[in-house]
Design a protein around this motif. Sequence first.
Motif, short mmCIF file in Angstrom:
data_model
loop_
_atom_site.label_atom_id
_atom_site.label_comp_id
_atom_site.label_asym_id
_atom_site.label_seq_id
_atom_site.Cartn_x
_atom_site.Cartn_y
_atom_site.Cartn_z
N ARG A 1 -3.83 -3.09 -2.21
CA ARG A 1 -5.14 -3.98 -1.85
C ARG A 1 -5.58 -3.54 -0.30
NH1 ARG A 1 -1.56 -7.76 -4.22
NH2 ARG A 1 -2.52 -8.82 -5.91
N GLU A 2 -4.61 -2.97 0.37
CA GLU A 2 -5.13 -2.71 1.70
C GLU A 2 -5.38 -1.19 1.88
OE1 GLU A 2 -5.49 -4.91 4.05
OE2 GLU A 2 -4.88 -6.47 2.61
N ALA B 1 -8.77 -0.66 3.87
CA ALA B 1 -8.51 -0.76 5.41
C ALA B 1 -7.54 0.32 6.12
CB ALA B 1 -8.14 -2.09 5.54
N THR C 1 0.95 -1.24 0.04
CA THR C 1 -0.01 -0.09 -0.05
C THR C 1 0.82 1.23 0.06
OG1 THR C 1 -1.54 -1.11 1.17
CG2 THR C 1 -1.94 1.23 1.22
N GLN D 1 1.24 2.80 7.74
CA GLN D 1 0.75 1.92 7.24
C GLN D 1 1.03 1.99 5.72
OE1 GLN D 1 -2.92 1.89 9.56
NE2 GLN D 1 -2.78 -0.33 9.10
#
Length: 345
Positions: free
Chosen positions: A138-139, A142, A33, A195
Amino acid sequence: MNDWLDRLGGRRKDDTRLVFETPDQAHLAMDATVMTPLVHLGILDVSGADAEGFLQGQTSAQVSLADGAFAPLTSFCTPKGRMLANAQLWRVAEGHYRLLMHRSLVQGLNDHLRKFAPFYKAELTVRDDLALIGLIGREAPAVAEARLDVRPPTAWHQANGGDLQLLAHPGPRPRLLACLPAERAEAIWQSLADQTTPVDNAVWRLHDIQAGLAWLNADQADAHLPQMLNWEALGGISFKKGCYTGQEVVARAHFRGQVKKRLVRGQLEGERLPAEGSAVEDANGKSLGEVLCAELDAYGQPEVLAVMSTKQAPEPLSVDGQQFKRLQLPYPLERLDPESLAARV
């Protein structure tokens, strides 16, 4: 109001490119990410009691569909149907709309629309006090939900969290665009950094190319019908609304099948990025069209979007001495009504 950009650890190449030392960025975005400041994009606000009616007469979108959840693509055209700008439209609040486009087009579109604004209770504002941050991976959904406290929407929709709007764009990986006050941007960036990994905004532009999505800049304005950028296949034209500037030409080109050029996606067999406007040539050296945008992919080869003639031409094709290989677009070349796209959740 863009002081926050100078504190991110990146380096400005010019007004539309910010670069970081992160290695192998395009490949990293395939597996991890990443985040990037979208310095190549800008914002124009339209607000006031008549804002909806004002926009309805100027843009290819059905403005009532921009209801705070759906955030459609749109275009602004000359009376001859040529695109002055293509944009994404969303509603911030009642009587307050926001337009996202290439930053080089913001002032010009503002000046153009001001000619019509005196007939409406509508105000135009160039927003240089807003920040745009992109998340890819993909994340990304989230991460956005955890760090921005906003549940991510589906493609071409929006979600709202106070003074922040989160928009989802299509691409080979999930993509989210956060629009927020510049004064909050550095803190948000630092929160996301736990993140995500910072990358050049060229990575976001590459994913636009892979999504078959071309954003015009000021040098490319007033040159293409919306259909030449596949805008009706992306849900960027409502054929069910009333009149708007250029509507007659745009509708005639659609219903009579008179679109002789189309946006195509391709890859060059080489390592040199072609300049915008470079010719796509056939085997005889005849120009078939021109490159709109290009970026290096994860394998170091240029991927491009070009507007080209729909006629068959002798191959091989080339750009700037490099062989041009057609790549498949991620959507069918058929009309997609924004009215049906708005219903998708």
